[in-house]
Design a protein around this motif. Structure first.
Motif, PDB file in Angstrom:
ATOM      1  N   CYS A  37      -1.865  -7.704  -0.658  1.00  0.00           N
ATOM      2  CA  CYS A  37      -2.707  -7.525   0.521  1.00  0.00           C
ATOM      3  C   CYS A  37      -3.232  -8.869   1.006  1.00  0.00           C
ATOM      4  CB  CYS A  37      -3.864  -6.582   0.185  1.00  0.00           C
ATOM      5  SG  CYS A  37      -5.041  -6.393   1.539  1.00  0.00           S
ATOM      6  N   CYS A  40      -7.441  -8.537   0.819  1.00  0.00           N
ATOM      7  CA  CYS A  40      -8.224  -8.633  -0.417  1.00  0.00           C
ATOM      8  C   CYS A  40      -7.453  -9.272  -1.570  1.00  0.00           C
ATOM      9  CB  CYS A  40      -8.741  -7.245  -0.836  1.00  0.00           C
ATOM     10  SG  CYS A  40      -7.452  -6.122  -1.411  1.00  0.00           S
ATOM     11  N   CYS A  51      -3.101  -1.360   2.533  1.00  0.00           N
ATOM     12  CA  CYS A  51      -3.821  -1.499   1.272  1.00  0.00           C
ATOM     13  C   CYS A  51      -4.735  -0.300   1.027  1.00  0.00           C
ATOM     14  CB  CYS A  51      -4.645  -2.785   1.302  1.00  0.00           C
ATOM     15  SG  CYS A  51      -5.601  -3.049  -0.213  1.00  0.00           S
ATOM     16  N   CYS A  54      -8.630  -1.833   0.746  1.00  0.00           N
ATOM     17  CA  CYS A  54      -9.423  -2.310   1.884  1.00  0.00           C
ATOM     18  C   CYS A  54      -8.856  -1.867   3.243  1.00  0.00           C
ATOM     19  CB  CYS A  54      -9.553  -3.842   1.822  1.00  0.00           C
ATOM     20  SG  CYS A  54      -8.047  -4.734   2.265  1.00  0.00           S
TER      21      CYS A  54
HETATM   22 ZN    ZN Z   1      -6.632  -5.061   0.475  1.00  0.00          ZN
END
Ligand code: ZN
Length: 142
Positions: A37, A40, A51, A54
């Motif tokens: 990701c 994050c 993701c 997040c």
């Molecule tokens: Zn993420």
């Protein structure tokens, strides 16, 4: 191996059909990869187009180590689809903290043990309808 398209159990791996085509392209080069990701920094298994932590849909492709350990396994001796040799060893292989559902090739079913080290050896399966090669993740004992 050839069979009727109507019973093709494998994914269409080409980027024309699959947003995760990069995974299969790298697998064909002998690389196990997944998504990281961009929001994050977490890696996911299986590779994801967004993701779950997040909700970002920005990601990069990263290679995972080519070796792992057998976390669990089972041996299928009967009921295999036509064209598949048996017995077939299915395993969950731990790679870099991820649990990868996979096949163990070139392994003796009587000698596979939990914690055993295995190395990536992608398994070539039936070509797609356009003749492009397709691959599944598989491992072999080290
Ligand atoms: Zn993420």
């Amino acid at each position: 191996m050839s069979y009727f398209r109507a019973i093709d159990p494998f994914p269409l791996e080409s980027p024309d059909w699959n947003k995760l085509g990069e995974f299969y392209a790298r697998l064909g080069q002998g690389r196990l990869s997944t998504t990281r990701c961009a929001g994050c920094g977490r890696t996911a298994w299986p590779p994801r187009a967004f993701c779950p932590e997040c909700c970002s849909d920005r990601f990069d492709w990263v290679d995972l180590p080519s070796e792992g350990t057998v976390h669990a396994f089972t041996v299928q001796e009967t009921g295999l689809p036509a064209g598949f040799d048996g017995p077939r060893i299915f395993a969950i292989v731990k790679v870099h903290g991820h649990r990868v559902f996979s096949i163990i090739v070139e392994g003796d079913p009587g000698r596979i043990t939990l914690g055993q080290r295995v190395s990536l050896k992608p398994l070539r399966i039936a070509d797609d309808p356009k003749g492009n090669p397709r691959w599944l993740p598989a491992f072999t004992p080290v």
